[in-house]
Enzyme design. Structure first.
Site, PDB file in Angstrom:
ATOM      1  N   LYS A  11       0.835  -1.205   0.000  1.00  0.00           N
ATOM      2  CA  LYS A  11       0.000   0.000   0.000  1.00  0.00           C
ATOM      3  C   LYS A  11       0.877   1.266   0.000  1.00  0.00           C
ATOM      4  O   LYS A  11       2.090   1.182   0.224  1.00  0.00           O
ATOM      5  CB  LYS A  11      -0.925  -0.045   1.231  1.00  0.00           C
ATOM      6  CG  LYS A  11      -1.892  -1.236   1.212  1.00  0.00           C
ATOM      7  CD  LYS A  11      -2.807  -1.229   2.437  1.00  0.00           C
ATOM      8  CE  LYS A  11      -3.762  -2.424   2.430  1.00  0.00           C
ATOM      9  NZ  LYS A  11      -4.699  -2.411   3.576  1.00  0.00           N
ATOM     10  N   TYR A  51     -12.266  -2.634  -3.053  1.00  0.00           N
ATOM     11  CA  TYR A  51     -12.759  -2.701  -1.675  1.00  0.00           C
ATOM     12  C   TYR A  51     -14.289  -2.652  -1.589  1.00  0.00           C
ATOM     13  O   TYR A  51     -14.841  -2.201  -0.576  1.00  0.00           O
ATOM     14  CB  TYR A  51     -12.139  -1.578  -0.835  1.00  0.00           C
ATOM     15  CG  TYR A  51     -10.729  -1.892  -0.338  1.00  0.00           C
ATOM     16  CD1 TYR A  51     -10.453  -3.071   0.361  1.00  0.00           C
ATOM     17  CD2 TYR A  51      -9.671  -1.016  -0.564  1.00  0.00           C
ATOM     18  CE1 TYR A  51      -9.176  -3.376   0.808  1.00  0.00           C
ATOM     19  CE2 TYR A  51      -8.382  -1.310  -0.101  1.00  0.00           C
ATOM     20  CZ  TYR A  51      -8.147  -2.496   0.575  1.00  0.00           C
ATOM     21  OH  TYR A  51      -6.881  -2.793   1.036  1.00  0.00           O
ATOM     22  N   PHE A  59     -15.041   3.054   8.049  1.00  0.00           N
ATOM     23  CA  PHE A  59     -13.695   3.386   7.578  1.00  0.00           C
ATOM     24  C   PHE A  59     -13.574   3.403   6.047  1.00  0.00           C
ATOM     25  O   PHE A  59     -12.496   3.653   5.513  1.00  0.00           O
ATOM     26  CB  PHE A  59     -12.675   2.394   8.171  1.00  0.00           C
ATOM     27  CG  PHE A  59     -12.954   0.941   7.842  1.00  0.00           C
ATOM     28  CD1 PHE A  59     -12.524   0.381   6.645  1.00  0.00           C
ATOM     29  CD2 PHE A  59     -13.651   0.130   8.737  1.00  0.00           C
ATOM     30  CE1 PHE A  59     -12.764  -0.951   6.350  1.00  0.00           C
ATOM     31  CE2 PHE A  59     -13.896  -1.203   8.452  1.00  0.00           C
ATOM     32  CZ  PHE A  59     -13.457  -1.749   7.248  1.00  0.00           C
ATOM     33  N   ARG A  87      -1.442 -14.920   3.522  1.00  0.00           N
ATOM     34  CA  ARG A  87      -2.209 -14.272   4.609  1.00  0.00           C
ATOM     35  C   ARG A  87      -1.468 -14.426   5.951  1.00  0.00           C
ATOM     36  O   ARG A  87      -1.432 -13.534   6.767  1.00  0.00           O
ATOM     37  CB  ARG A  87      -3.610 -14.879   4.736  1.00  0.00           C
ATOM     38  CG  ARG A  87      -4.566 -14.558   3.601  1.00  0.00           C
ATOM     39  CD  ARG A  87      -5.067 -13.145   3.606  1.00  0.00           C
ATOM     40  NE  ARG A  87      -6.031 -12.845   4.641  1.00  0.00           N
ATOM     41  CZ  ARG A  87      -6.686 -11.683   4.706  1.00  0.00           C
ATOM     42  NH1 ARG A  87      -6.477 -10.728   3.801  1.00  0.00           N
ATOM     43  NH2 ARG A  87      -7.539 -11.447   5.671  1.00  0.00           N
ATOM     44  N   THR A  93      -5.227  -8.252  10.641  1.00  0.00           N
ATOM     45  CA  THR A  93      -5.601  -6.868  10.329  1.00  0.00           C
ATOM     46  C   THR A  93      -5.389  -5.960  11.543  1.00  0.00           C
ATOM     47  O   THR A  93      -4.887  -4.844  11.410  1.00  0.00           O
ATOM     48  CB  THR A  93      -7.098  -6.813   9.930  1.00  0.00           C
ATOM     49  OG1 THR A  93      -7.364  -7.873   9.025  1.00  0.00           O
ATOM     50  CG2 THR A  93      -7.454  -5.487   9.284  1.00  0.00           C
ATOM     51  N   ARG A 104       2.955  -7.526   9.171  1.00  0.00           N
ATOM     52  CA  ARG A 104       2.276  -6.498   9.968  1.00  0.00           C
ATOM     53  C   ARG A 104       2.731  -6.537  11.429  1.00  0.00           C
ATOM     54  O   ARG A 104       2.862  -5.501  12.075  1.00  0.00           O
ATOM     55  CB  ARG A 104       0.758  -6.684   9.865  1.00  0.00           C
ATOM     56  CG  ARG A 104       0.189  -6.259   8.494  1.00  0.00           C
ATOM     57  CD  ARG A 104      -1.281  -6.608   8.393  1.00  0.00           C
ATOM     58  NE  ARG A 104      -1.919  -6.118   7.179  1.00  0.00           N
ATOM     59  CZ  ARG A 104      -3.103  -6.534   6.752  1.00  0.00           C
ATOM     60  NH1 ARG A 104      -3.780  -7.455   7.433  1.00  0.00           N
ATOM     61  NH2 ARG A 104      -3.619  -6.041   5.649  1.00  0.00           N
ATOM     62  N   ASN A 114      -1.649  -0.160   7.186  1.00  0.00           N
ATOM     63  CA  ASN A 114      -1.111  -1.494   7.499  1.00  0.00           C
ATOM     64  C   ASN A 114      -0.294  -2.104   6.364  1.00  0.00           C
ATOM     65  O   ASN A 114      -0.145  -3.294   6.262  1.00  0.00           O
ATOM     66  CB  ASN A 114      -2.222  -2.423   7.996  1.00  0.00           C
ATOM     67  CG  ASN A 114      -3.290  -2.648   6.961  1.00  0.00           C
ATOM     68  OD1 ASN A 114      -3.152  -2.212   5.816  1.00  0.00           O
ATOM     69  ND2 ASN A 114      -4.349  -3.348   7.323  1.00  0.00           N
ATOM     70  N   HIS A 117      -1.715  -5.499   1.383  1.00  0.00           N
ATOM     71  CA  HIS A 117      -2.981  -6.216   1.169  1.00  0.00           C
ATOM     72  C   HIS A 117      -2.671  -7.581   0.579  1.00  0.00           C
ATOM     73  O   HIS A 117      -1.756  -7.710  -0.238  1.00  0.00           O
ATOM     74  CB  HIS A 117      -3.866  -5.450   0.169  1.00  0.00           C
ATOM     75  CG  HIS A 117      -4.927  -6.325  -0.430  1.00  0.00           C
ATOM     76  ND1 HIS A 117      -6.114  -6.586   0.208  1.00  0.00           N
ATOM     77  CD2 HIS A 117      -4.951  -7.053  -1.574  1.00  0.00           C
ATOM     78  CE1 HIS A 117      -6.824  -7.423  -0.530  1.00  0.00           C
ATOM     79  NE2 HIS A 117      -6.132  -7.725  -1.615  1.00  0.00           N
ATOM     80  N   GLU A 128      -9.300 -10.079  -7.953  1.00  0.00           N
ATOM     81  CA  GLU A 128      -8.293  -9.021  -7.801  1.00  0.00           C
ATOM     82  C   GLU A 128      -7.208  -9.141  -8.866  1.00  0.00           C
ATOM     83  O   GLU A 128      -6.752  -8.129  -9.402  1.00  0.00           O
ATOM     84  CB  GLU A 128      -7.699  -9.096  -6.385  1.00  0.00           C
ATOM     85  CG  GLU A 128      -8.728  -8.690  -5.330  1.00  0.00           C
ATOM     86  CD  GLU A 128      -8.338  -9.057  -3.900  1.00  0.00           C
ATOM     87  OE1 GLU A 128      -7.231  -9.590  -3.690  1.00  0.00           O
ATOM     88  OE2 GLU A 128      -9.152  -8.789  -2.982  1.00  0.00           O
TER      89      GLU A 128
END
Ligand SMILES: Nc1ncnc2c1ncn2[C@@H]1O[C@H](COP(=O)(O)OP(=O)(O)OP(=O)(O)O)[C@@H](O)[C@H]1O
Ligand SMILES: [Mg+2]
Length: 152
Positions: A11, A51, A59, A87, A93, A104, A114, A117, A128
């Site tokens: 990100k 998203y 948010f 993941r 998250t 993370r 964070n 993705h 995606e």
């Protein structure tokens, strides 16, 4: 374990914090193959599509504005069980739940910022990947590494 492809994106905060090399090296060391990679700035339409599951959440607006705020690095990783492995390497998250040793867990203090993705299922990976990459941008090649790592 089936060979899977998963979509990953560093990100804008990950790029700004110059963590790109750190993040990519973790996936390479694990033995995941990079099938596609590019830097881009996401436009608002693409961000909203990416998203869409979060539309209406408190948010959502700030998430969209953040994700279009600067360049991101988008890539596809391939390997046996790649979706769940990635993941796990990315971590939870909520920064309070992200295990030390995960990306993370080691680098993130805010839920909003964070740094990375990754796709959460076969369906979202497919959706995606086709949102971010054209067929000709995805490379099907062999790694010449013998029996020690995934090489197809
Ligand atoms: N409670 C929250 N407050 C602020 N931002 C949030 C919150 N929950 C999620 N987000 C933001 O929205 C993104 C998408 O949320 P999601 O539940 O899909 O988490 P994720 O799958 O871990 O993250 P991502 O989809 O970005 O990989 C999160 O990465 C985070 O940036
Ligand atoms: Mg998600």
């Amino acid at each position: 374990m089936d060979i899977e492809q998963t979509f990953v994106m560093i990100k804008p905060d990950g790029v700004q914090r110059m963590l790109t090399g750190e993040i990519i090296s973790r996936f390479e060391k694990k033995g995941l193959k990079i099938s596609a990679m590019k830097m881009l700035i996401i436009n608002k339409d693409m961000a909203e599509e990416h998203y869409s599951e979060h539309k209406g959440k408190p948010f959502y607006e700030s998430l969209i504005n953040f994700i279009i705020s600067g360049p991101v690095i988008a890539f596809i990783l391939e390997g046996p069980g790649a979706i769940s492995i990635v993941r796990k390497l990315v971590g939870a998250t909520d920064p309070a739940d992200a295990e030390p040793g995960s990306i993370r867990g080691d680098h993130v203090i805010f839920t909003t910022y964070n740094i990375i993705h990754s796709s959460d299922s076969t369906n979202s990976a497919g959706r995606e990947i086709s949102l971010f990459f054209k067929k000709e941008e995805i490379f099907n090649y062999s790694l010449k590494i013998g029996k020690y790592l995934f090489s197809s």
